[in-house]
Scaffold this active site. Sequence first.
Site, PDB file in Angstrom:
ATOM      1  N   HIS A  21      -8.220   8.098  -8.159  1.00  0.00           N
ATOM      2  CA  HIS A  21      -8.001   6.657  -8.309  1.00  0.00           C
ATOM      3  C   HIS A  21      -7.499   6.332  -9.721  1.00  0.00           C
ATOM      4  CE1 HIS A  21      -9.217   3.205  -5.586  1.00  0.00           C
ATOM      5  NE2 HIS A  21      -8.745   2.540  -6.613  1.00  0.00           N
ATOM      6  N   THR A  77      -9.212   5.129   1.880  1.00  0.00           N
ATOM      7  CA  THR A  77      -9.640   5.425   0.507  1.00  0.00           C
ATOM      8  C   THR A  77     -11.157   5.519   0.476  1.00  0.00           C
ATOM      9  OG1 THR A  77      -7.706   4.309  -0.382  1.00  0.00           O
ATOM     10  CG2 THR A  77      -9.540   4.666  -1.898  1.00  0.00           C
ATOM     11  N   LYS A  83      -7.960   9.513   1.192  1.00  0.00           N
ATOM     12  CA  LYS A  83      -7.541   9.439  -0.215  1.00  0.00           C
ATOM     13  C   LYS A  83      -8.761   9.406  -1.124  1.00  0.00           C
ATOM     14  CE  LYS A  83      -4.821   6.477  -3.346  1.00  0.00           C
ATOM     15  NZ  LYS A  83      -5.704   5.582  -4.104  1.00  0.00           N
ATOM     16  N   SER A 137      -1.638  -1.967   0.155  1.00  0.00           N
ATOM     17  CA  SER A 137      -3.058  -1.971  -0.198  1.00  0.00           C
ATOM     18  C   SER A 137      -3.849  -2.983   0.620  1.00  0.00           C
ATOM     19  CB  SER A 137      -3.209  -2.314  -1.685  1.00  0.00           C
ATOM     20  OG  SER A 137      -4.556  -2.623  -1.982  1.00  0.00           O
ATOM     21  N   TYR A 179      -9.727   0.048   2.849  1.00  0.00           N
ATOM     22  CA  TYR A 179     -11.114   0.177   2.390  1.00  0.00           C
ATOM     23  C   TYR A 179     -11.938  -0.206   3.603  1.00  0.00           C
ATOM     24  CZ  TYR A 179      -9.692   0.344  -2.542  1.00  0.00           C
ATOM     25  OH  TYR A 179      -9.155   0.688  -3.741  1.00  0.00           O
TER      26      TYR A 179
HETATM   27  N1  FMN Z   1      -5.937   2.704  -4.642  1.00  0.00           N
HETATM   28  C1  FMN Z   1      -6.254   2.296  -3.397  1.00  0.00           C
HETATM   29  O1  FMN Z   1      -6.480   3.128  -2.531  1.00  0.00           O
HETATM   30  N2  FMN Z   1      -6.318   0.959  -3.099  1.00  0.00           N
HETATM   31  C2  FMN Z   1      -6.072  -0.004  -4.016  1.00  0.00           C
HETATM   32  O2  FMN Z   1      -6.110  -1.190  -3.712  1.00  0.00           O
HETATM   33  C3  FMN Z   1      -5.770   0.407  -5.336  1.00  0.00           C
HETATM   34  N3  FMN Z   1      -5.551  -0.519  -6.311  1.00  0.00           N
HETATM   35  C4  FMN Z   1      -5.157  -0.092  -7.551  1.00  0.00           C
HETATM   36  C5  FMN Z   1      -4.869  -1.047  -8.523  1.00  0.00           C
HETATM   37  C6  FMN Z   1      -4.400  -0.662  -9.768  1.00  0.00           C
HETATM   38  C7  FMN Z   1      -4.050  -1.701 -10.782  1.00  0.00           C
HETATM   39  C8  FMN Z   1      -4.215   0.717 -10.050  1.00  0.00           C
HETATM   40  C9  FMN Z   1      -3.668   1.176 -11.379  1.00  0.00           C
HETATM   41  C10 FMN Z   1      -4.536   1.664  -9.098  1.00  0.00           C
HETATM   42  C11 FMN Z   1      -5.021   1.273  -7.847  1.00  0.00           C
HETATM   43  N4  FMN Z   1      -5.331   2.218  -6.864  1.00  0.00           N
HETATM   44  C12 FMN Z   1      -5.689   1.796  -5.608  1.00  0.00           C
HETATM   45  C13 FMN Z   1      -5.197   3.655  -7.138  1.00  0.00           C
HETATM   46  C14 FMN Z   1      -3.778   4.131  -6.881  1.00  0.00           C
HETATM   47  O3  FMN Z   1      -3.477   4.129  -5.514  1.00  0.00           O
HETATM   48  C15 FMN Z   1      -3.582   5.557  -7.421  1.00  0.00           C
HETATM   49  O4  FMN Z   1      -4.571   6.395  -6.885  1.00  0.00           O
HETATM   50  C16 FMN Z   1      -3.651   5.616  -8.942  1.00  0.00           C
HETATM   51  O5  FMN Z   1      -2.920   4.552  -9.504  1.00  0.00           O
HETATM   52  C17 FMN Z   1      -3.127   6.939  -9.458  1.00  0.00           C
HETATM   53  O6  FMN Z   1      -3.296   7.045 -10.844  1.00  0.00           O
HETATM   54  P1  FMN Z   1      -2.079   6.828 -11.887  1.00  0.00           P
HETATM   55  O7  FMN Z   1      -1.545   5.463 -11.615  1.00  0.00           O
HETATM   56  O8  FMN Z   1      -2.716   6.908 -13.222  1.00  0.00           O
HETATM   57  O9  FMN Z   1      -1.090   7.904 -11.629  1.00  0.00           O
END
Ligand code: FMN
Length: 428
Positions: free
Chosen positions: A320, A187, A296, A137, A161
Amino acid sequence: TTISRTVQSGIYTAGAYGHRPVVPTSPDRLEAAARAVMTRRAAAYVADGAGDQRTVAANREAFTRHRILPRQLTGTHARDLTTTLLGRDLAAPLLYAPVGALELAVRHRRGARGTPRGAEPELARAAARTGLPVVISSQASVPMEDVADALGGTPRWFQLYWPRSAELTRSLVRRAEAIGADAIVLTTDTSTLGWRTRDLDLGHLPFARGEGLAQYLSDPEFRKLSAARAARPAPSSSVPGPRPTLRALSTLASLRRHRATRAHVDTFLDTFSDPTLTWADLARLRELTDLPVLVKGVQTPDDATAALDHGASGVIVSNHGGRQLDNAIASLDALPAIATAVRARTTPHAPVLFDSGIRTGADAFVALALGADAVLLGRPWVYGLALAGAEGVHAVTRHVLAELDITMALAGAATVGDIGRHNLAGRE
Ligand code: FMN
């Protein structure tokens, strides 16, 4: 022997000797156990989503509307979970989704014996055992170079990002190339941060406390921006900030821990994610690197088509995890039409990845049946990390893979390529 046999027999045999699985195998119990150990802020940040949590719920509910057809005497006693993605052979169609501010999930474990500094290295250690790619990330708590060290030969992608500064963008992409990333994941669903009610009620955004900024603090271009900002006199018209309360001491401690200054935080908040971007800008990123770029956050066939038309090598169908636009459609409901549109557009078809709601191996199977080439596991591995560090991430991954393998066995799919709509009950 199959992974399901190893994992399942392993658990039952150990159980006969009085041992329980490292982390719960049931997704609800996994989440509940992790919520119970994490700090309040961490639980809100990790487990909760935007607004009234409707899309968080919808992402899960959508899976209950698809039913798998059991098949008999199909001879699928040996299954092959391997697949090929962007020219690389993978042990299974599963990746670790990018998760920022990960240190929150291990905060309560600080001081636990053997807990290293930084959460990403624990994820990396687990991934090195499963061999499945880690999407690092932009908001990681540890610089990508350190995550890469812990990954060894395990595939890694970098999630971007897109910052407002062209120099910073170029620098992050160069660093991703230097650590051997196979792809850039752009993303696009976070042009502005979602309305995250649970975090708002706690007044808690990790980045405002200097957390999850390691990629930036370790970046020479970011440091230049930050130094320039620190040198600028504060605008005289600026509203004075509120006086810090006693509780805010934890923020100051956090800033110190991360060697972050207010100028760093403010520079980040200024440069994070350029909201003025349009599809036409994707070409600039394309010119910056030869790496495949996957977009994404795609939730409609039109956006999938636009991404491909503007040079993306693939798309990640994701909302997300319901953290951005509340009341948005379930990610799974978006998948079939996108998979169809991408297949109509590209031969061989560009990869369609999926996340948001994957909790079990059966979920992964359904997403693959609806046209995903691979899925990203999100919150479940974070829960594993919160409960048992690298061991927990490893266990969660193995549980999901074992159930995917068992689902394939019971549905009569010997290979990942065998999984398709024919495995799901028709919709009347
Ligand atoms: N997606 C990103 O593209 N960049 C991130 O930094 C990012 N941080 C996240 C932090 C947390 C705590 C969570 C739960 C998700 C984050 N996501 C981020 C989204 C995840 O990549 C992913 O799309 C998402 O967790 C999918 O949903 P699910 O965990 O309910 O299956």
